[in-house]
Scaffold this motif. Structure first.
Motif, PDB file in Angstrom:
ATOM      1  N   TRP A 134       0.759  -1.175   0.039  1.00 28.23           N
ATOM      2  CA  TRP A 134       0.092   0.079  -0.082  1.00 28.23           C
ATOM      3  C   TRP A 134       0.871   1.279   0.072  1.00 28.23           C
ATOM      4  O   TRP A 134       0.392   2.456  -0.425  1.00 28.23           O
ATOM      5  N   SER A 135       2.147   1.083   0.478  1.00 24.39           N
ATOM      6  CA  SER A 135       3.049   2.469   0.581  1.00 24.39           C
ATOM      7  C   SER A 135       3.724   2.458  -0.844  1.00 24.39           C
ATOM      8  O   SER A 135       4.643   3.302  -0.891  1.00 24.39           O
ATOM      9  N   CYS A 136       3.431   1.600  -1.875  1.00 24.44           N
ATOM     10  CA  CYS A 136       4.254   1.781  -3.032  1.00 24.44           C
ATOM     11  C   CYS A 136       5.618   1.090  -2.856  1.00 24.44           C
ATOM     12  O   CYS A 136       6.662   1.766  -3.510  1.00 24.44           O
ATOM     13  N   THR A 137       5.881   0.230  -2.015  1.00 22.62           N
ATOM     14  CA  THR A 137       7.195  -0.223  -1.666  1.00 22.62           C
ATOM     15  C   THR A 137       7.224  -1.702  -2.048  1.00 22.62           C
ATOM     16  O   THR A 137       6.228  -2.405  -2.126  1.00 22.62           O
ATOM     17  N   CYS A 138       8.416  -2.010  -2.698  1.00 25.06           N
ATOM     18  CA  CYS A 138       8.614  -3.208  -3.302  1.00 25.06           C
ATOM     19  C   CYS A 138       9.955  -3.860  -3.036  1.00 25.06           C
ATOM     20  O   CYS A 138      10.844  -3.181  -2.661  1.00 25.06           O
ATOM     21  N   ARG A 139      10.051  -5.179  -3.237  1.00 26.24           N
ATOM     22  CA  ARG A 139      11.299  -6.079  -3.052  1.00 26.24           C
ATOM     23  C   ARG A 139      12.211  -5.835  -4.225  1.00 26.24           C
ATOM     24  O   ARG A 139      11.765  -6.176  -5.265  1.00 26.24           O
ATOM     25  N   VAL A 140      13.354  -5.250  -4.264  1.00 35.58           N
ATOM     26  CA  VAL A 140      14.340  -5.140  -5.355  1.00 35.58           C
ATOM     27  C   VAL A 140      15.377  -6.027  -5.129  1.00 35.58           C
ATOM     28  O   VAL A 140      16.246  -6.074  -3.990  1.00 35.58           O
ATOM     29  N   ASP A 141      15.548  -6.997  -6.032  1.00 37.02           N
ATOM     30  CA  ASP A 141      16.687  -7.603  -6.245  1.00 37.02           C
ATOM     31  C   ASP A 141      17.941  -6.965  -6.532  1.00 37.02           C
ATOM     32  O   ASP A 141      17.861  -6.155  -7.757  1.00 37.02           O
ATOM     33  N   VAL A 142      19.049  -6.718  -5.899  1.00 33.58           N
ATOM     34  CA  VAL A 142      20.023  -5.753  -6.134  1.00 33.58           C
ATOM     35  C   VAL A 142      20.858  -6.305  -7.557  1.00 33.58           C
ATOM     36  O   VAL A 142      21.227  -5.226  -8.244  1.00 33.58           O
ATOM     37  N   SER A 143      21.006  -7.372  -7.522  1.00 34.68           N
ATOM     38  CA  SER A 143      21.746  -7.841  -9.093  1.00 34.68           C
ATOM     39  C   SER A 143      20.801  -7.631 -10.205  1.00 34.68           C
ATOM     40  O   SER A 143      21.584  -7.205 -11.162  1.00 34.68           O
ATOM     41  N   GLN A 144      19.605  -7.784 -10.135  1.00 35.11           N
ATOM     42  CA  GLN A 144      18.637  -7.408 -11.043  1.00 35.11           C
ATOM     43  C   GLN A 144      18.783  -6.018 -11.579  1.00 35.11           C
ATOM     44  O   GLN A 144      18.776  -5.517 -12.751  1.00 35.11           O
ATOM     45  N   ALA A 145      18.706  -5.251 -10.444  1.00 37.74           N
ATOM     46  CA  ALA A 145      18.815  -3.830 -10.610  1.00 37.74           C
ATOM     47  C   ALA A 145      20.277  -3.275 -11.271  1.00 37.74           C
ATOM     48  O   ALA A 145      19.988  -2.470 -12.096  1.00 37.74           O
ATOM     49  N   GLU A 146      21.285  -3.979 -10.784  1.00 37.45           N
ATOM     50  CA  GLU A 146      22.601  -3.501 -11.360  1.00 37.45           C
ATOM     51  C   GLU A 146      22.425  -3.843 -12.759  1.00 37.45           C
ATOM     52  O   GLU A 146      22.904  -3.173 -13.776  1.00 37.45           O
ATOM     53  N   ARG A 147      21.887  -4.900 -13.285  1.00 36.47           N
ATOM     54  CA  ARG A 147      21.746  -5.122 -14.775  1.00 36.47           C
ATOM     55  C   ARG A 147      20.751  -4.370 -15.528  1.00 36.47           C
ATOM     56  O   ARG A 147      21.340  -3.722 -16.615  1.00 36.47           O
ATOM     57  N   LEU A 148      19.893  -3.729 -15.106  1.00 37.97           N
ATOM     58  CA  LEU A 148      18.934  -2.848 -15.464  1.00 37.97           C
ATOM     59  C   LEU A 148      19.506  -1.462 -15.639  1.00 37.97           C
ATOM     60  O   LEU A 148      19.253  -0.634 -16.133  1.00 37.97           O
ATOM     61  N   LEU A 149      20.402  -1.155 -14.877  1.00 34.22           N
ATOM     62  CA  LEU A 149      21.197  -0.062 -14.667  1.00 34.22           C
ATOM     63  C   LEU A 149      22.349   0.156 -15.745  1.00 34.22           C
ATOM     64  O   LEU A 149      22.793   1.171 -15.875  1.00 34.22           O
ATOM     65  N   MET A 150      22.620  -1.143 -16.511  1.00 31.68           N
ATOM     66  CA  MET A 150      23.857  -0.988 -17.297  1.00 31.68           C
ATOM     67  C   MET A 150      23.614  -0.176 -18.671  1.00 31.68           C
ATOM     68  O   MET A 150      24.679   0.334 -19.263  1.00 31.68           O
ATOM     69  N   GLN A 151      22.421   0.155 -18.871  1.00 36.14           N
ATOM     70  CA  GLN A 151      22.226   1.162 -20.162  1.00 36.14           C
ATOM     71  C   GLN A 151      21.059   2.166 -19.709  1.00 36.14           C
ATOM     72  O   GLN A 151      20.122   1.909 -19.227  1.00 36.14           O
TER      73      GLN A 151
END
Length: 276
Positions: A134-151
């Motif tokens: 309800w607070s717009c909070t989600c679980r973020v996988d750090v390694s996935q986020a690193e990949r998505l930040l590559m470009q």
């Protein structure tokens, strides 16, 4: 930008509801088809709160159906007098289904457009589906986020929000992974594998993200490409992500006919019948 003190009613009545406020005008049909899709999804499927893969499938089925339902509006708005389709939709199950936990991407989204006399363009984005609270909070996988930040401009989170018929509930929203880059870097320093991250301070609803962000060749949302092959490669490889599905929306007059399931599109990532 809305003038100071402008109401939500003004936004919808005098801007979003008016085809003349859009350039090209056919983007009106794109926005309202997607808005109808996301709100039908919220009403019909969000209450069951399935896992992300199933929720994404339900959302995409509504998107494809509503874009098709708005078909006559595309031609009327553009004043077209020929049979050229002004919106084409290609949905693709890629060969990497089941690999999302290693790749970081649920959906590869490509807008292929040509507006009036402007050059043809292709823009790609990768959307990672997450269920938020309800607070717009989600679980973020750090390694996935690193990949998505590559470009830069490529990676986004597609958030599904809990449904409660007694209170206001947001439709699916889209949030750039770059907005939490500092938090991801801090988590890497601390050797954290996951973080719980609020996304409430930024983002778009899904319809606005596609129409006013990704479908705008001048915006910084998405990765701009000059060929179908470049767009497909960006969606599948650009951030180290391999989405399990892809959606291509072709908008406008004069856009070239592309076989998105062939070698010049997503062909190498498609598992066909009879293949191992």
């Amino acid at each position: 930008m809305l003038r100071r003190g402008a109401s939500t009613r003004f936004l919808f009545r005098d801007i979003l509801a008016d085809p003349g406020a859009y350039e090209p005008r056919a983007l009106w049909a794109l926005f309202w088809a997607l808005a109808q899709a996301e709100h039908d999804f919220l009403r019909l499927f969000a209450p069951f709160w399935s896992h992300e893969e199933r929720l994404t499938g339900h959302l995409l089925s509504q998107v494809v159906m509503q874009l098709d339902n708005f078909g006559t509006s595309w031609r009327d708005l553009a004043g077209a007098d020929d049979s050229e389709p002004l919106c084409r939709i290609t949905y693709i199950d890629t060969a990497t289904a089941g690999q999302e936990k290693y790749s970081g991407g649920d959906l590869g989204l490509v807008i292929h457009g040509r507006y009036s006399r402007h050059d043809e363009f292709f823009k790609a984005a990768v959307l990672q589906a997450k269920k938020a609270d309800w607070s717009c909070t989600c679980r973020v996988d750090v390694s996935q986020a690193e990949r998505l930040l590559m470009q830069a401009g490529l990676g986004f989170y597609l958030l599904y929000h809990p449904y409660n018929k007694t209170r206001w509930c947001p439709a699916p929203t889209v949030h750039s992974v770059q907005a939490i880059e500092s938090e991801v870097k801090e988590a890497v320093k601390k050797q954290q594998s996951t973080i719980h991250q609020s996304m409430s301070g930024h983002g778009w609803d899904f319809a606005a993200f596609v129409t006013f962000g990704l479908a705008d060749p001048a915006s910084e949302l998405g990765v701009l490409s000059t060929t179908p092959a470049e767009a497909a490669s960006a969606a599948m490889n650009g951030g180290g992500a391999r989405p399990s599905r892809a959606l291509v929306i072709t908008v406008g007059r004069g856009a070239s006919a592309v076989d998105w399931t062939g070698p010049d599109g997503f062909g190498e990532w498609i598992r066909r019948a009879g293949q191992g």
